[in-house]
Design an enzyme around this catalytic site. Structure first.
Site: not given
Ligand SMILES: Cc1ncc(COP(=O)(O)O)c(C=O)c1O
Ligand SMILES: Cc1ncc(COP(=O)(O)O)c(C=O)c1O
Lengths: 414, 147, 414, 147
Positions: C130, C207, C210, C233, C372
């Site tokens: 991302h 990261d 998600q 999220k 993104c």
């Protein structure tokens, strides 16, 4: 009786009904919340905007094709126009959403400061600043070899304008000053300060955290280059703030944080191109509900009117000051001619933390400590102060409870 | 409120015991709580058999921190270092709510009066500043900073 | 029928009742919200935590002596322990509150990266990141003369582990990789990635935006150095996120933003001393209600259990993929063996934006665009994809509506 | 939906008119919407009396942007630059909701079919990309980027 009549023109009972927390009881006493400079309480229309958003139209903003995303983006962007008018800016692209006043000032230090200041340059910082308008400059100064020059304040807690004029020079690149001091209540003559700064081509960073909800603010009239504030000190939520900046400065500044939304394109082959202001400075998913609630807070304040708010709060402050000064051994810290509704004081022989604890037993919430403004404490050679700060939902009766509780403090400790 | 600001505490606040600079000390430390601005110095003189022959303090602070320092000095004078450490630990655990003095035996004596700070998290550091400083002094650290 | 039986072990109807927005209608059709990778919806207990906080115990946190401030601070700090357990960290001081995953990654780039990387050093960034895990490194690289090295991905959208092993070297100082790709759904083998990175003394920035709400996460087991994610999220609010960092790294890192709370003392005479972690990295008033809601979101997720969530979502994904592949000319982008519930696809001859618009007319909210993650689009030589992403409150029936709407798209455009 | 994706638009999407590179152009510009990845080039040939003798385009994009480009070329061929600018302005205002074509007279003709994008803010840029590119070409800018 004069005071009573003046108060009655302002329907504070009706207003108080909008703030659910004001019916809270603390230690079996009604809550008297006079810690508004730390954070204000939230009226029902603002609280409700949150559940309305998340029950009806939450989605990530920008670039979503579907209805929810469009509705969320719409509501989110419309607040920019509200904020623009709220502070008298000329262009909504000059309104950047941040996570608070602290974040706003860091943005300027890291983007503008790092890009345009060089070794030997000077930053003028007033002696009455909140740490938020000191530490970012101090960190930048250490990194780039800049000099921090302190503008002294008088015994009344006013900015020493003569000293300011003699300290500013062609080396000065930034003047960092709060509109209203959270520790002293002083309202600074920003217009005069920017006028002098601009004669020396310095830009002025105004920390408006304590100002926006207490008086009319017009950044174009003030002619400041940057103006920062937080939603949570004006009936909105924590975690959301605003940076206003003059368009021509924002346009030439490099971005602050990197991520989604602040770019136009990202390629490992052809590189990264950045978006326009304000998006250039808004990386990642913003606090969407927070911004929408900021909008509701502005509407709420506008309905009452900041002129009425200022007048009423002023009366509260004058009344409270008058009563406080009758207390033996009480000294007010911050006696500027122009003040917002902040009453900082020390009490002979009683430590502010003890005052805070005893007042809490009476349901009265004030702040005790250095108020994130240690240089002010150093200036007045005190370890801390007690601070009562009033909002338009406070009443004269609450001031009385606060004063009576203070008298109890004396009975306990003397 | 009466719970915390009892006569004994108010009295020690107004007339702190062993409140003076010690010339001839073996240990000394400066305790600082930058967030309240409170500062105090604790002095210790060690006597025979590792006993605390004398202990004193000077400094500025709120009623809780001053009374706590004052009562600490009266409680520890004559105790061995070993005993002092036990009381230090118990005092710390009581203030932070880890030791329920109503349920468990302890050596705190009158110091138990500070149990009330347990319900005032913002004031725990006031009550324990002198004790942390004492501990630092015994361990040879010149100064400590509590948050 | 097997699928049906499996689905029924999970009481999705009961769960859906907790999400007020799911009864929304769009264009006279029931909302089918399958844009969860962009942002999840919020269950009632989380929504209610907001008004509860602002109606009962809002005050600024830290250092307040009065009851409200203590209650707010308590609630705010307790969430740190919840977050710690949620991601399997060992020490709650390793949990730093930020304004989102983007902010978390920027913190690492600006603090760790700027302090410890030098000209010529390399940062390995995967081709499936991302923008939030690319742009901060790119900005840092430009500033300090570092080299960004791209770890390629396979046609299935998996990380090319052989390439990774051959690209990493003693020059590599940071490996930036997402746990789960938002554009492809790929679940990356983080444990193996960190093992290899640590052999070369590189730190790994994961990261996890998600990942956290879709599977069990244990940062100690993964042995990653930093882990970032956003509350919005995982059923929480926008504007709040977390950075996990190993204590020994956080301790030696310089601060990020300057302001209140992150300092121990500020003096124009004796200088500034910084606070301990995590406060060193938390300047200014944080998003208090936001953090408290993050805590409620974690409790909600824990009640259902991430294992059950993962199993159910997996079934949804498999079912949706099966149905989608029956559509003529549909190609799935991202066919890794291990995937989270993301279904990215292109449809011959129909642009993703048109798909998004037509689906919206049917009440179906999917995302269309580059998500993104433009380098992923570049890699697969497509301008954009359509993406349906499922949460545990979605149903098989919703998948059917989505698939039927897709068929309508074909009727319109072919 | 039927409102927006009418036969005419679908037809222009499937069979875009004037969809070719022009060799002998007077103006040319590249329009790029990086957020969708859409890219198109507009070519213009100017004839006598400042008329648009020929206009064509090539590129990739969604149905809205392709149909809009295609219908733009058919609408403008033969118009003067002056007339084209007026239509450009009206098209832009209609798409962004500033011009209500039901209320006000306009020269948009069949282009009025794009009025529906007004309710789809996320798609307005699709409808206007070709037009912005045309405007840039006429003004001599080699490329534009819309957000
Ligand atoms: C993989 C990934 N990383 C980072 C982010 C950025 O998160 P946020 O926008 O909440 O900062 C996202 C969300 O869009 C994401 O999907
Ligand atoms: C004058 C002043 N400036 C800056 C701040 C920092 O605001 P925030 O903590 O919301 O970033 C405050 C609030 O404490 C303040 O009173």
């Amino acid at each position: 009786m004069l005071i009573k009549e003046q108060f009655s023109t302002f329907d504070v009972d009706k207003i108080r009904d909008d703030f659910p927390i004001l019916s809270r009881r603390i230690n079996d006493k009604p809550l008297v919340y006079v810690d508004n400079a730390a954070s204000t309480q939230m009226p029902k229309p603002v609280i409700d905007a949150f559940s309305d958003y998340h029950s009806r139209y939450h989605a990530n903003v920008h670039r979503g094709v579907h209805t929810l995303s469009q509705e969320a983006t719409d509501a989110f962007e419309k607040v920019r126009t509200l904020v623009k008018s709220f502070i008298g800016a000329g262009d909504e692209n000059e309104i950047i959403y941040t996570s608070g006043a602290t974040d706003s000032i860091n943005l300027v230090a890291q983007s503008y400061g790092r890009a345009f200041l060089n070794e030997g340059d000077e930053i003028l910082v007033s002696n009455m600043e909140h740490h938020a308008n000191i530490v970012p400059w101090d960190m930048l100064a250490k990194e780039k070899g800049l000099k921090i020059v302190v503008i002294p304040i008088t015994d009344e807690g006013e900015l020493d304008m003569n000293a300011y004029e003699s300290l500013i020079s062609e080396k000065t690149r930034i003047v960092a000053i709060n509109h209203v001091s959270n520790a002293l209540g002083t309202i600074n003559p920003i217009k005069e300060i920017t006028r002098i700064a601009h004669q020396h081509n310095a830009v002025v960073m105004v920390d408006g955290a304590q100002a926006v909800s207490h008086m009319e603010v017009n950044v174009v009239d003030l002619d400041c280059d940057f103006y920062a504030f937080s939603a949570h000190k004006m009936l909105g939520p924590t975690g959301v703030g605003v940076l206003y900046g003059k368009r021509e400065l924002l346009d030439k500044m490099p971005p602050y944080r990197g991520g989604g939304d602040m770019i136009l394109s990202v390629s490992f082959n052809t590189g990264v191109t950045f978006n326009q202001v304000p998006h250039k400075f808004e990386a990642g998913t913003p606090g969407i509900a927070g911004v929408i609630m900021l909008g509701e807070a502005i509407k709420y304040i506008n309905t009452i009117g900041r002129d009425s708010i200022a007048a009423y709060e002023n009366e509260l402050l004058e009344y409270a000051t008058l009563q406080a000064l009758k207390i033996d051994g009480l000294r007010v810290i911050g006696t500027a001619k122009k003040k917002a509704s902040v009453l900082s004081f020390v009490l002979d022989g009683v430590h502010p933390h003890d005052i805070g604890t005893v007042l809490d037993f009476h349901g009265v919430a004030i702040r005790s400590g250095h108020h994130c403004a240690q240089p002010v404490m150093e200036r007045f050679q005190i370890p801390a102060t007690s601070r009562a700060s009033f909002a338009f939902y406070n009443t004269k009766e609450e001031v009385d409870i606060f004063i009576n509780a203070l008298k109890e403090v004396l009975e306990v400790f003397r | 409120m009466k719970q915390l600001y009892q006569e004994l505490i108010l009295d020690h606040n107004k007339k702190p015991r062993n409140f003076h600079v010690m010339e001839d000390f073996d240990h000394e430390s400066l305790g600082h709580n930058p967030l309240c601005g409170d500062k105090l110095v604790v002095y210790i003189k060690i006597g025979e058999g590792d006993t605390i022959e004398d202990v004193s303090f000077v400094g500025e602070g709120c009623a809780i921190s001053k009374a706590s320092a004052s009562m600490m000095t009266t409680a520890l004078k004559g105790k061995t270092i070993q005993e002092a450490k036990v009381i230090y630990t118990q005092f710390h655990e009581m203030s932070t709510g880890k030791l329920d003095i109503a349920e468990h035996p302890h050596q705190l004596g009158k110091l138990a009066i500070f149990a009330g700070v347990r319900d005032l998290p913002a004031r725990v550091k006031c009550a324990t500043l002198a004790w942390h400083t004492l501990d630092a002094a015994l361990e040879g650290r010149k100064s400590i900073t509590t948050e």
